[in-house]
Design a protein around this motif. Structure first.
Motif, PDB file in Angstrom:
ATOM      1  N   ASN A  61       0.812  -1.219   0.000  1.00  0.00           N
ATOM      2  CA  ASN A  61       0.000   0.000   0.000  1.00  0.00           C
ATOM      3  C   ASN A  61       0.847   1.272   0.000  1.00  0.00           C
ATOM      4  OD1 ASN A  61      -2.933  -0.743   0.020  1.00  0.00           O
ATOM      5  ND2 ASN A  61      -2.170  -2.090   1.621  1.00  0.00           N
ATOM      6  N   PHE A  64       1.438   1.671  -3.538  1.00  0.00           N
ATOM      7  CA  PHE A  64       0.202   2.221  -4.103  1.00  0.00           C
ATOM      8  C   PHE A  64       0.209   3.753  -3.965  1.00  0.00           C
ATOM      9  CE2 PHE A  64      -4.764   1.758  -3.494  1.00  0.00           C
ATOM     10  CZ  PHE A  64      -4.983   2.636  -4.556  1.00  0.00           C
ATOM     11  N   GLU A  87      -3.673  -7.776  -1.958  1.00  0.00           N
ATOM     12  CA  GLU A  87      -4.674  -6.736  -1.730  1.00  0.00           C
ATOM     13  C   GLU A  87      -4.310  -5.484  -2.519  1.00  0.00           C
ATOM     14  OE1 GLU A  87      -6.417  -4.898   2.250  1.00  0.00           O
ATOM     15  OE2 GLU A  87      -4.425  -4.137   1.840  1.00  0.00           O
ATOM     16  N   TYR A  91      -5.988  -3.421  -5.968  1.00  0.00           N
ATOM     17  CA  TYR A  91      -6.357  -1.993  -5.944  1.00  0.00           C
ATOM     18  C   TYR A  91      -5.550  -1.186  -6.961  1.00  0.00           C
ATOM     19  CZ  TYR A  91      -9.226  -2.283  -1.684  1.00  0.00           C
ATOM     20  OH  TYR A  91     -10.204  -2.560  -0.773  1.00  0.00           O
ATOM     21  N   LYS A 209      -8.613   5.897  -7.666  1.00  0.00           N
ATOM     22  CA  LYS A 209      -9.494   5.005  -6.910  1.00  0.00           C
ATOM     23  C   LYS A 209      -9.881   3.792  -7.730  1.00  0.00           C
ATOM     24  CE  LYS A 209     -13.715   6.984  -8.692  1.00  0.00           C
ATOM     25  NZ  LYS A 209     -15.133   6.895  -8.548  1.00  0.00           N
ATOM     26  N   LEU A 211     -12.990   2.347  -6.638  1.00  0.00           N
ATOM     27  CA  LEU A 211     -14.370   2.199  -6.165  1.00  0.00           C
ATOM     28  C   LEU A 211     -15.355   2.786  -7.169  1.00  0.00           C
ATOM     29  CD1 LEU A 211     -16.352   1.558  -3.743  1.00  0.00           C
ATOM     30  CD2 LEU A 211     -16.029   3.930  -3.050  1.00  0.00           C
TER      31      LEU A 211
END
Lengths: 359, 253, 189
Positions: A61, A64, A87, A91, A209, A211
């Protein structure tokens, strides 16, 4: 530049720097910790960023967040650590960010062992994390190739705004070979990274993003990714043939460290008048489908033998591509056992005997 | 007489002119505004990047008028770390709820704080999971009823609620940590001051900064917005005392 | 020569890995293909540490060498572990300061090198591996002694004292192997 002797892990680390991947996040895990140790020394010299995170989850992350700046970002780990990074990879792929990840594979499942293996093929090539996404996956079989592919990986990642994984194994990571680094890297020009989060000055905010609560928008995003992967399949296929010719009775399909062992097998069998060729996928995604199909379809090929340091993973792709045109056989050892040339030779002789017994 | 009228209250530039999805009586809107006001007043908006959590404020990137990243659940401090390390010239803040920060993301926030990452965390604590519909959080109070502790939080079973600000204040690394509330105008003014202070410290590249904001959830608490404000005063404040928990010059506590 | 494989084995601190790397560097300088493969993991901590160097005229396939042409063993556990793996007709270089046995195999060329004594006499306990390297080169000439010297100069150039000791013991090891082989040739004829 002269050739220098380098450990695979260190050579890949240096290649990342040369390609501009000067921002590196890591968590120690055998057999790739030398990457972190090397970059801990090197990053301050090149004004880069080095940070050891608290876990591979965090590291994935951090990568990320770092990639969102538009700068070139690199991380490395080995199998169990790569599992924890899935994970963030999902993303990152969903948010369309470029990152380069090195997986120096070791034996699994679970904590497994620390010796070389190729048992993360499914994870790397078929997804790993959740959702409709792919990781571009490049598998070197020598340290020079690992250097060259790492340098390319940063460009490919930027070009497609997608994670690119260099998938090596403990052998590539640990052994030393002479390598040469290019004096300068000439890349085709890339479009400006207008998507990066650089501060909303004089423009609308950039939102990075994955989402999309509206299913139509989410489907749109998946279609965008799908189209991108179709482009990747068109442009980024890489493979190599070794002693593939019209006398071959058997076509070996093998990648990475296993492929170079198969080269020894082929050389030794040649001396015994047994003609075998090697088809070596270098890009595991995109898989060199058309090229493999063409070689496997040749009339002289009686059997296609997939050899892996696993219980049989890539063989599913080989079967998918060969489509029943030829028998597809598998030989592999796993758990850190690297098949010897003799073992593979025995397997081929056995296949040829049973082939001729069938008439 | 037009020239005699002047604007005395307006939407901060750091907020977009959109309607939020938050429930009536939820204080996310107030907290959003306080952050936006701080960014405006300090002139930081154009070099700010926010990191959104997973939870009710997952869509907060739609409300802020600055660059934003959407993090996996609990990982906002890791994204903020990566981003800020590459762009120390920018202002970075995470906006996280109690489930996101204190449960799944506890490792990330502790280590970010301990490394002294120079970003600001706005930690919104309403003692419950909102987005998934009212489950027990690490900050749910003893006896508080939620859908996953229908008989009330049982300390024997799941331990005590976590006081995150006090926990992070035990770290030796310098930081600024303060707990505030937004359940009354007076508290809102104090909360604003704390949030602004945090961004000021970040702009000075001073230290990790976290403002814990006690917040409401009338929908999942199952009470009216008005009663929710009283509930904060009576229950949350009793367990989560307000005030500065750590200052950058304080060192080890 | 088309391909030559040698395993270097001993315990940590004996410079086993470095000796293998010096051979590898010299091979590169001579334009040969090289692979240096270490043992790694738990084996790094105690017990035997070993590496294998492959020197070849052609592209090197398998980096896994179960049966090398030569083994250079620095201690008894390494002697026991690797002597049986050497290909028939191969070479065994033994640190006779620490290994008080000799091989029972009659299909090997065995060179006994009192490397620890030689190193002490040369003035540095750290050059045991260079004595062994010299003896190995003397016995098989897989790369030239002059080029190994150049590698040492390259690596130690700035440390003149250390370089002198290294050069001296490299030559001593080399001469010892040459004399051993010549002596045998005389006694056999």
């Amino acid at each position: 530049m002269a050739k220098i002797l380098m450990k695979g892990n260190e050579a890949i680390a240096e290649a990342a720097i040369r390609a501009g991947g000067k921002h590196y996040f890591c968590y120690p895990i055998t057999p790739q910790t030398e990457v972190a140790e090397y970059l801990a020394r090197r990053m301050p010299e090149v004004d880069g960023v080095f940070l050891q995170g608290e876990s591979e989850i965090a590291v994935g992350n951090m990568v990320f967040g770092a990639a969102a700046t538009g700068k070139r970002v690199f991380t490395s780990s080995s199998s169990p650590g790569i599992s924890l990074m899935q994970e963030s990879l999902s993303y990152i792929a969903g948010a369309q960010l470029p990152v380069v990840i090195l997986n120096v594979m070791r034996g699994g499942p679970g904590l497994g062992g620390i010796l070389p293996a190729q048992s993360d093929y499914f994870q790397a090539v078929k997804g790993g994390g959740h959702g409709d996404y792919r990781i571009i996956c490049l598998a070197p079989s020598t340290i020079q190739e690992a250097v060259d592919l790492t340098i390319e990986a940063f460009y490919i990642a930027d070009k497609y705004r997608n994670p690119v994984m260099i998938i090596a194994d403990g052998m590539i990571g640990q052994m030393m070979e002479p390598v040469e680094f290019p004096d300068e890297i000439n890349e085709p020009e890339l479009p400006p990274k207008t998507w990066a989060a650089t501060g909303a000055k004089g423009r609308e905010p950039n939102i990075i993003k994955s989402l999309y609560l509206d299913p139509l928008r989410l489907e749109d995003n998946s279609i965008v990714l799908y189209k991108k992967y179709e482009e990747v399949k068109k442009n980024e296929v890489r493979f190599e043939n070794y002693k593939v010719n019209k006398k071959n009775k058997v076509l070996i399909v093998s990648y990475g460290t296993m492929a170079r062992i198969c080269q020894t097998v082929i050389d030794e069998l040649e001396a015994e008048d047994i003609s075998v060729g090697l088809f070596r996928p270098i890009s595991l995604f995109p898989y060199p489908e058309a090229a493999l199909k063409e070689e496997a379809d040749r009339a002289n090929i009686k059997t296609v033998l997939t050899v892996e340091m696993s219980m049989g993973q890539m063989v599913e792709d080989v079967e998918r591509v060969v489509k029943g045109a030829k028998p597809v056989k598998f030989f592999g050892r796993t758990g850190g056992i690297v098949p010897t040339p003799d073992e593979v030779k025995e397997q081929i002789k056995y296949l040829l005997r049973s082939e001729s017994a069938k008439g | 007489m037009e020239e005699q009228s002047k604007t005395i209250f307006d939407r901060p530039e750091s907020l977009r002119d959109v309607v939020t999805h938050y429930c009536p009586g939820c204080t996310h809107g107030i907290i959003h505004r306080l952050v936006a006001e701080a960014l405006d007043e300090l002139g930081l908006r154009e070099r700010t990047c926010g990191v959104a959590p997973v939870g009710c404020s997952v869509l907060c990137y739609n409300y802020y008028n600055c660059d934003f990243l959407e993090a996996p659940h609990g990982r906002a401090p890791a994204l903020a770390t990566g981003f800020k390390r590459l762009r120390p010239d920018m202002i970075v803040f995470t906006y996280q709820g109690d489930g996101d920060l204190a449960s799944i993301g506890m490792a990330e926030i502790i280590h970010a704080a301990n490394r002294g990452e120079k970003f600001t965390t706005i930690f919104v604590n309403n003692a419950i999971y909102g987005m998934t519909g009212g489950q027990m959080a690490p900050t749910t109070l003893e006896g508080q009823i939620t859908s996953t502790c229908p008989n009330g939080r049982n300390l024997e079973d799941v331990g005590h609620p976590i006081r995150v600000s006090e926990l992070l204040a035990t770290l030796a690394t310098p930081s600024y940590i303060e707990r505030v509330s937004v359940h009354s105008p007076m508290h809102i003014i104090k909360a604003k001051r704390a949030i602004k202070k945090a961004f000021e410290l970040q702009a000075e590249n001073k230290c990790f900064t976290m403002i814990e904001v006690l917040s409401t959830c009338p929908t999942n608490w199952g009470i009216t917005p008005g009663d929710s404000l009283d509930w904060v005063e009576k229950n949350l404040l009793a367990y989560y005392p307000l005030g500065v928990k750590k200052r950058p010059d304080q060192g080890d506590k | 020569m088309s391909q030559y494989e040698v395993t270097w084995a001993g315990f940590g601190g004996q410079g086993v890995m470095v000796a293998g790397q010096l051979l590898a560097y010299t091979g590169i300088a001579e334009g040969k293909q090289i692979v240096w493969i270490p043992s790694y993991g738990p084996e790094m901590r105690g017990g035997t540490a070993y590496c294998t160097v492959v020197v070849s005229d052609r592209r090197i396939g398998s980096p896994i060498i179960r049966f090398p042409q030569a083994a250079v063993v620095f201690n008894r556990p390494s002697f026991d572990k690797f002597t049986p793996t050497i290909k028939p007709g191969g070479l065994l270089v033994v640190n006779s300061s620490l290994i008080d046995v000799t091989t029972e195999r009659d299909d090997l060329t065995e060179i006994l090198v009192p490397a620890n004594q030689m190193a002490m006499e040369a003035g540095s306990p750290k050059v045991v591996n260079i004595a062994m390297l010299g003896a190995f080169i003397g016995a098989c000439e897989i790369v030239s002694l002059d080029n190994v010297k150049k590698t040492l100069e390259d690596k130690l150039g700035k440390k003149k004292d250390l370089l002198g000791i290294n050069m001296k013991i490299l030559q001593a090891g080399y001469d010892l192997a040459k004399n051993t082989i010549a002596g045998r040739a005389t006694s056999e004829s």
